[in-house]
Design an enzyme around this catalytic site. Structure first.
Site, PDB file in Angstrom:
ATOM      1  N   GLY A  49     113.045  35.119  37.960  1.00 44.05           N
ATOM      2  CA  GLY A  49     113.760  36.248  37.369  1.00 44.05           C
ATOM      3  C   GLY A  49     114.070  37.367  38.334  1.00 44.05           C
ATOM      4  O   GLY A  49     114.433  38.463  37.926  1.00 44.05           O
ATOM      5  N   ALA A  87     103.421  34.696  47.099  1.00 50.36           N
ATOM      6  CA  ALA A  87     102.411  35.750  47.008  1.00 50.36           C
ATOM      7  C   ALA A  87     102.722  36.794  45.930  1.00 50.36           C
ATOM      8  O   ALA A  87     102.218  37.905  45.974  1.00 50.36           O
ATOM      9  CB  ALA A  87     102.226  36.441  48.372  1.00 50.36           C
ATOM     10  N   SER A  88     103.554  36.409  44.969  1.00 46.06           N
ATOM     11  CA  SER A  88     103.927  37.317  43.867  1.00 46.06           C
ATOM     12  C   SER A  88     104.387  38.670  44.396  1.00 46.06           C
ATOM     13  O   SER A  88     104.075  39.708  43.845  1.00 46.06           O
ATOM     14  CB  SER A  88     102.755  37.503  42.897  1.00 46.06           C
ATOM     15  OG  SER A  88     102.299  36.262  42.441  1.00 46.06           O
ATOM     16  N   ALA A 282     106.038  48.870  38.816  1.00 48.44           N
ATOM     17  CA  ALA A 282     105.973  47.441  38.496  1.00 48.44           C
ATOM     18  C   ALA A 282     105.318  46.594  39.601  1.00 48.44           C
ATOM     19  O   ALA A 282     105.590  46.769  40.781  1.00 48.44           O
ATOM     20  CB  ALA A 282     107.388  46.918  38.254  1.00 48.44           C
ATOM     21  N   LYS A 283     104.486  45.668  39.168  1.00 47.38           N
ATOM     22  CA  LYS A 283     103.818  44.756  40.100  1.00 47.38           C
ATOM     23  C   LYS A 283     104.202  43.307  39.788  1.00 47.38           C
ATOM     24  O   LYS A 283     104.614  42.991  38.685  1.00 47.38           O
ATOM     25  CB  LYS A 283     102.294  44.894  39.950  1.00 47.38           C
ATOM     26  CG  LYS A 283     101.796  46.302  40.227  1.00 47.38           C
ATOM     27  CD  LYS A 283     100.295  46.377  40.224  1.00 47.38           C
ATOM     28  CE  LYS A 283      99.731  46.453  38.823  1.00 47.38           C
ATOM     29  NZ  LYS A 283      98.289  46.812  38.823  1.00 47.38           N
ATOM     30  N   GLY A 284     103.998  42.437  40.779  1.00 52.55           N
ATOM     31  CA  GLY A 284     104.310  41.025  40.591  1.00 52.55           C
ATOM     32  C   GLY A 284     103.213  40.321  39.813  1.00 52.55           C
ATOM     33  O   GLY A 284     102.038  40.646  39.913  1.00 52.55           O
ATOM     34  N   GLU A 287     101.875  34.556  40.163  1.00 56.28           N
ATOM     35  CA  GLU A 287     100.649  33.760  40.276  1.00 56.28           C
ATOM     36  C   GLU A 287      99.521  34.266  39.383  1.00 56.28           C
ATOM     37  O   GLU A 287      98.800  33.468  38.784  1.00 56.28           O
ATOM     38  CB  GLU A 287     100.184  33.736  41.734  1.00 56.28           C
ATOM     39  CG  GLU A 287     101.132  33.007  42.651  1.00 56.28           C
ATOM     40  CD  GLU A 287     101.047  33.528  44.068  1.00 56.28           C
ATOM     41  OE1 GLU A 287     100.743  32.731  44.965  1.00 56.28           O
ATOM     42  OE2 GLU A 287     101.278  34.736  44.283  1.00 56.28           O
TER      43      GLU A 287
END
Ligand code: FES
Ligand code: FES
Lengths: 327, 158
Positions: A49, A87-88, A282-284, A287
């Protein structure tokens, strides 16, 4: 006999390359002669996304709709390097590069608008749908296109770079800041085990994920469902069966992954706790969503039948054997 | 080499085939319809799903000559008049597509299911698409999409 049990798993995960390794994302943006906004960054869309979520960031900053953001993101001829989709890290790293670039371009547009409209620094300007106007007197307005027509287009191009701040960890003392940022999550499951066959059903599941800020909740839910199913396969089915370095289960006949019939309806809770260094907080989570699931399943097995499994996947044969061993 | 006739996505076509070619090869390399994917090539993953005379088949498991004088529908042919099929629209609206590799096969499976059973329960949908593997979505939004499509096809005004 059927036995049921409950288990939870909790986790934290450092996103990005970490350990002081340079974790860099670049982006550049421009306004063209028609007033259209284009942003370039080499973040690959692989289904997670990136294309959608990352485009929302400049849209928010420049007051335009996401569909008006031209996001050139995979062409190595035109885009700047934004590192790997691993690594997101893309939401945080490239998200920050997109944010810095859009903010710089906004500054440029703002200065141009003040110059042309004769407004001083005290006057608040509003950006809306490719127009900039004075808050106190909206009749004083100018479009991106008019600005583009009034100057050299080169002036409306900008490049920015973002680098995550991490330091190598001291192996002796454990000191350092090996990753940034961290995300947190938890999973709870209820299982039902058939003690005669070793078969296991997940009868109920809940997954909770801290995302910093939910840029696109629907995409996050999709990641959570996908992460859960992948972890369910990891915990219960998927076995490469490597013998002397050779993968024996090299096809889907032997390497089983969950099908739609195995998949569980997962209750999903998105926790928003904005991360100050992140784009809009916002963070990934690509994983992280997978991590707490297998521990939760193993804990539920212990709760149900009293055996501690230390090797996955927990196939029915393995589970049956373990149940027999404890009697 | 051998020439066969095939009705593909509504058009009668003639094509030269090799006797040992699979239907999947003819679709992708003969007709250049690359929407149909090859995953496992051995009937396990469902990404090569197409309709053969209205029935769902894995195009990697059918020899090309078996499709002679029959009708094949691929992902390129599910929408009418250049538009999207309601199933495709529902996949977009629910967010049922992530990497998209399983999507053409999923949509063909859903199509076959809804042709047979226009009002499937969630469990029937799960069964209907259980021959199609997806690594990304956990299937949840796909099941939702098929339910939504079934709904919309019965109440088109919505
Ligand atoms: S490619 Fe045909 S089933 Fe996998
Ligand atoms: S969306 Fe990636 S395999 Fe289904």
């Amino acid at each position: 006999m059927k036995k049921s049990g409950k288990g939870i798993g909790i986790m934290f995960y450092g996103t990005g390359y970490g350990n002081g390794y340079p974790d860099v994302s670049r982006a550049k943006a421009k306004i063209d002669h028609t007033g259209r906004f284009t942003i370039y960054s080499g973040a690959c869309e692989v289904g997670q996304g990136a294309k959608t979520a990352l485009a929302q960031i400049p849209a928010e900053i420049l007051g335009i709709s996401t569909k008006d953001v031209i996001f050139d993101h995979e062409d190595t001829k035109t885009t700047l390097d934004a590192g790997t989709c691993a690594a997101s890290r893309q939401t945080y790293n490239t998200g920050n590069a997109m944010k810095l670039t859009s903010e710089s371009l906004k500054k440029i547009l703002e200065n141009k608008a003040r110059e042309i409209l004769n407004l001083n620094k005290e006057q608040t300007l509003i950006f809306n749908d490719h127009h900039i106007y004075q808050k106190a007197d909206p009749s004083k307005q100018i479009s991106f296109k008019q600005i583009a027509g009034s100057c050299d287009l080169k002036e409306l191009e900008i490049e920015e770079v973002f680098q995550a701040v991490t330091t190598e960890m001291n192996e002796e003392t454990g000191e350092g800041n090996p990753y940034w940022p961290y995300t947190f999550g938890a999973c709870g499951v209820e299982v039902e085990i058939d003690t005669e066959t070793g078969g296991l059903d997940i009868t109920n599941a809940i997954l909770v994920q801290d995302v910093g800020r939910a840029v696109n909740p629907k995409l996050i839910e999709g990641q959570m469902d996908g992460g859960f199913a992948m972890a369910q396969g990891y915990a219960l089915l998927e076995d490469l069966n490597i013998v002397k370095g050779e993968i024996k289960h090299h096809n889907f006949t032997k390497y089983l992954i969950p099908t739609a019939l195995d998949a569980v309806e997962v209750k999903k809770i998105i926790v928003e706790d904005p991360e100050s260094s992140a784009p809009f907080g916002a963070k990934g989570i690509g994983e992280p969503v997978m991590i707490p699931v297998a521990p939760a399943i193993l804990n539920a097995i212990y709760d149900a039948v009293g055996v501690r499994i230390t090797e996955i996947p927990v196939t029915p044969e393995k589970l049956l054997k373990a149940i027999k061993e404890v009697g | 080499m051998k020439t066969i006739n095939m009705k593909i996505n509504g058009t009668e076509r003639q094509i030269e085939i090799d006797e040992n070619e699979r239907l999947l090869d003819v679709i992708r390399e003969g007709f250049h319809l690359t929407g149909t994917k090859e995953g496992c090539g051995e009937g396990e993953c469902g990404v090569c799903s197409v309709l053969l005379d209205g029935k769902l088949v894995n195009a990697c498991m059918i020899m090309a000559f078996q499709a002679a004088d029959r009708e094949v529908i691929t992902i390129e042919g599910v929408g009418k008049d250049g538009g999207l099929d309601p199933i495709q629209q529902a996949f977009i609206d629910t967010g049922a597509v992530q990497c998209g590799f399983c999507t053409p096969g999923m949509i063909l499976s859903a199509k076959a299911l809804l042709l047979k059973n226009p009002t499937p329960s969630k469990q029937e949908i799960r069964r209907g698409i259980s021959g199609n593997l997806c690594r990304c979505t956990g299937y949840e939004k796909i099941v939702e999409a098929v339910a939504l499509a079934s709904d919309r096809m019965r109440n088109p005004e919505q």
